[in-house]
Design a protein around this motif. Structure first.
Motif, mmCIF file in Angstrom:
data_model
loop_
_atom_site.group_PDB
_atom_site.id
_atom_site.type_symbol
_atom_site.label_atom_id
_atom_site.label_comp_id
_atom_site.label_asym_id
_atom_site.label_seq_id
_atom_site.Cartn_x
_atom_site.Cartn_y
_atom_site.Cartn_z
ATOM 1 N N PHE A 1 0.964 8.886 -12.931
ATOM 2 C CA PHE A 1 0.603 9.794 -12.380
ATOM 3 C C PHE A 1 -1.367 9.538 -13.002
ATOM 4 C CE2 PHE A 1 4.110 11.236 -11.639
ATOM 5 C CZ PHE A 1 4.123 11.787 -9.472
ATOM 6 N N LYS A 2 -1.191 9.152 -14.069
ATOM 7 C CA LYS A 2 -2.434 8.471 -14.869
ATOM 8 C C LYS A 2 -3.668 7.381 -14.039
ATOM 9 C CE LYS A 2 -4.907 7.504 -18.470
ATOM 10 N NZ LYS A 2 -4.668 6.821 -20.166
ATOM 11 N N ASN A 3 -2.548 6.085 -13.285
ATOM 12 C CA ASN A 3 -3.774 5.239 -12.639
ATOM 13 C C ASN A 3 -2.813 5.113 -11.017
ATOM 14 O OD1 ASN A 3 -4.048 4.097 -15.630
ATOM 15 N ND2 ASN A 3 -2.040 3.357 -15.374
ATOM 16 N N ALA A 4 -2.866 6.022 -10.528
ATOM 17 C CA ALA A 4 -1.683 5.849 -9.220
ATOM 18 C C ALA A 4 -2.953 6.714 -8.458
ATOM 19 C CB ALA A 4 -0.117 5.983 -8.842
ATOM 20 N N GLU A 5 -3.125 6.398 -6.874
ATOM 21 C CA GLU A 5 -3.373 7.021 -5.809
ATOM 22 C C GLU A 5 -2.542 7.785 -5.055
ATOM 23 O OE1 GLU A 5 -4.472 4.448 -2.540
ATOM 24 O OE2 GLU A 5 -5.186 3.598 -4.567
ATOM 25 N N LEU A 6 -1.201 6.907 -5.051
ATOM 26 C CA LEU A 6 0.029 7.197 -4.549
ATOM 27 C C LEU A 6 1.395 7.099 -5.284
ATOM 28 C CD1 LEU A 6 1.168 8.860 -2.071
ATOM 29 C CD2 LEU A 6 1.002 6.544 -0.233
ATOM 30 N N VAL A 7 2.354 7.822 -5.345
ATOM 31 C CA VAL A 7 3.811 7.364 -6.093
ATOM 32 C C VAL A 7 4.526 7.696 -5.515
ATOM 33 C CG1 VAL A 7 5.251 8.338 -7.711
ATOM 34 C CG2 VAL A 7 2.266 8.087 -7.919
ATOM 35 N N TYR A 8 5.432 6.765 -4.971
ATOM 36 C CA TYR A 8 6.912 6.824 -4.163
ATOM 37 C C TYR A 8 7.877 6.712 -5.335
ATOM 38 C CZ TYR A 8 4.375 4.643 0.134
ATOM 39 O OH TYR A 8 3.264 4.192 0.515
ATOM 40 N N GLN B 1 2.803 -5.428 -9.640
ATOM 41 C CA GLN B 1 3.017 -4.735 -11.545
ATOM 42 C C GLN B 1 4.338 -4.717 -11.563
ATOM 43 O OE1 GLN B 1 0.518 -1.553 -13.619
ATOM 44 N NE2 GLN B 1 2.197 -1.536 -14.433
ATOM 45 N N TYR B 2 5.578 -4.949 -12.549
ATOM 46 C CA TYR B 2 6.729 -4.099 -12.231
ATOM 47 C C TYR B 2 6.998 -4.355 -14.209
ATOM 48 C CZ TYR B 2 11.720 -5.431 -13.586
ATOM 49 O OH TYR B 2 13.055 -5.203 -13.567
ATOM 50 N N THR B 3 8.233 -3.220 -14.024
ATOM 51 C CA THR B 3 8.004 -2.280 -15.274
ATOM 52 C C THR B 3 9.998 -2.094 -14.603
ATOM 53 O OG1 THR B 3 6.009 -1.695 -15.712
ATOM 54 C CG2 THR B 3 7.397 -0.851 -17.358
ATOM 55 N N HIS B 4 10.664 -2.433 -16.262
ATOM 56 C CA HIS B 4 11.740 -1.567 -15.931
ATOM 57 C C HIS B 4 11.879 -0.616 -17.535
ATOM 58 C CE1 HIS B 4 16.239 -1.512 -15.845
ATOM 59 N NE2 HIS B 4 15.934 -1.543 -16.866
ATOM 60 N N MET C 1 -4.478 2.142 -6.332
ATOM 61 C CA MET C 1 -3.234 1.421 -6.304
ATOM 62 C C MET C 1 -1.947 2.269 -6.060
ATOM 63 S SD MET C 1 -2.424 0.709 -10.894
ATOM 64 C CE MET C 1 -3.441 -0.261 -10.960
ATOM 65 N N LYS C 2 -0.940 2.118 -6.128
ATOM 66 C CA LYS C 2 -0.032 2.638 -5.409
ATOM 67 C C LYS C 2 1.594 2.262 -6.502
ATOM 68 C CE LYS C 2 -0.863 3.401 -0.264
ATOM 69 N NZ LYS C 2 -0.857 2.566 0.796
ATOM 70 N N TYR C 3 2.287 2.950 -6.714
ATOM 71 C CA TYR C 3 3.906 2.828 -7.427
ATOM 72 C C TYR C 3 4.728 3.754 -6.962
ATOM 73 C CZ TYR C 3 1.155 2.098 -11.930
ATOM 74 O OH TYR C 3 0.571 1.210 -13.090
ATOM 75 N N MET D 1 7.255 -4.993 -3.789
ATOM 76 C CA MET D 1 6.481 -5.430 -4.380
ATOM 77 C C MET D 1 5.724 -6.025 -3.508
ATOM 78 S SD MET D 1 8.578 -5.722 -8.047
ATOM 79 C CE MET D 1 9.405 -6.682 -7.078
ATOM 80 N N SER D 2 6.057 -6.839 -2.400
ATOM 81 C CA SER D 2 5.844 -7.741 -1.621
ATOM 82 C C SER D 2 4.639 -7.287 -0.898
ATOM 83 C CB SER D 2 7.185 -8.204 -0.142
ATOM 84 O OG SER D 2 7.134 -6.735 0.447
ATOM 85 N N LYS D 3 4.902 -5.846 -0.199
ATOM 86 C CA LYS D 3 3.727 -4.934 0.029
ATOM 87 C C LYS D 3 2.318 -4.954 -1.553
ATOM 88 C CE LYS D 3 6.367 -3.476 3.940
ATOM 89 N NZ LYS D 3 6.107 -3.791 4.752
ATOM 90 N N GLY D 4 2.751 -5.518 -2.126
ATOM 91 C CA GLY D 4 1.250 -5.452 -3.077
ATOM 92 C C GLY D 4 2.128 -3.991 -4.503
ATOM 93 N N ILE D 5 3.039 -3.201 -3.662
ATOM 94 C CA ILE D 5 3.348 -2.287 -4.873
ATOM 95 C C ILE D 5 3.764 -2.138 -5.746
ATOM 96 C CG2 ILE D 5 4.196 0.116 -3.906
ATOM 97 C CD1 ILE D 5 4.069 -0.098 -1.444
ATOM 98 N N ASN D 6 2.693 -1.324 -7.063
ATOM 99 C CA ASN D 6 3.898 -1.955 -8.343
ATOM 100 C C ASN D 6 4.752 -1.119 -8.791
ATOM 101 O OD1 ASN D 6 1.266 -3.135 -8.301
ATOM 102 N ND2 ASN D 6 0.457 -1.044 -9.238
#
Length: 249
Positions: free
Chosen positions: A75-82, A49-52, A1-3, A22-27
């Motif tokens: 950072f609890k759920n991701a494999e990579l964070v942008y 997934q989208y959060t504001h 999962m990526k954020y 998001m079109s690439k499936g990134i949360n």
């Protein structure tokens, strides 16, 4: 999962980057004063997934509180964070000696202090979690030359560049899996450009040139620039600390 965590994501470059990621499936985690209803719909369409989060970036306390909360989730759920530090303001547009003190403080807080605080926090969390963070600080060509009426904007963007280059050097020397870059988007058809065009010639000597950019259709669309940014941050060959310019991509 990526954020992807994006400041100023409700409009302009930030909104376009969020939609494309998001079109690439990134949360996507959006941070802006107002939430974008179109981003919500884009998330549904993309199955992402989208959060504001609302946050006053001029408040150091709010930045620390809100971004600690965001970091605890991603950072609890991701494999990579942008992280895209995109939020910025151009005001005050005025010559030195005529600057409004409150606007000086706001510009420095939003354009410089907040990106440094957020980057610092995310690099800490990424190191602790053993997860790579890819940080892109949105800068400007104004960081590299003086522009009459833009003394504070030029100064804060120049400082963002130096922070980026220094942090990138430090990450390389430490053998970190995280990277930090800056991205200069050139001139785009955004609300910031509208603010620039509304300036007086006394405050900003080059205002006629910026009005001409709009009239002649010389401004890039945020979607075009966001496409270059998204492609860039997803490139595995990113150079730590480099200032990337859209014209060179």
């Amino acid at each position: 999962m990526k954020y992807a965590v994006i400041t100023g994501a409700s409009r302009g470059l930030g909104a376009s980057a969020a939609q494309q990621l998001m079109s690439k499936g990134i949360n996507v985690v959006s941070i802006a004063r107002n939430e974008s209803s179109s981003l919500k719909q884009e998330a549904v369409n993309a199955g992402a997934q989208y959060t504001h989060y609302s946050c006053d970036l001029t408040s150091t306390e709010q930045v620390q509180t809100v971004f600690n909360e965001i970091a605890a989730v991603v950072f609890k759920n991701a494999e990579l964070v942008y992280l895209i530090n995109n939020a910025g303001v151009i005001e005050p547009i005025e010559t030195a000696g005529e600057l409004e003190p409150s606007l000086i403080g706001k510009n420095v807080q939003i354009n410089l202090t907040a990106p440094i605080l957020i980057s610092n926090l995310f690099l800490q969390k990424a190191k602790k979690a053993g997860i790579p963070a890819i940080i892109a600080n949105v800068t400007s060509g104004a960081a590299e030359r003086p522009i009459q009426g833009w003394s504070i904007y030029c100064s804060t963007k120049a400082a963002v560049n130096m922070f980026t280059m220094t942090a990138g050097l430090e990450l390389e020397e430490a053998g970190s899996i995280s990277k930090v870059i800056a991205f200069s988007p050139g001139i785009m058809d955004t609300d910031m450009q509208a603010t620039i065009r509304s300036s007086s010639e006394e405050a900003f000597a080059d205002v006629a040139a910026f009005r001409n950019y709009k009239e002649t259709g010389s401004l890039r669309s945020p979607d075009t620039v966001a496409g270059a940014l998204v492609k860039l941050i997803m490139d595995s060959s990113l150079e730590n600390g480099k200032i990337y310019k859209v014209n060179d991509l």
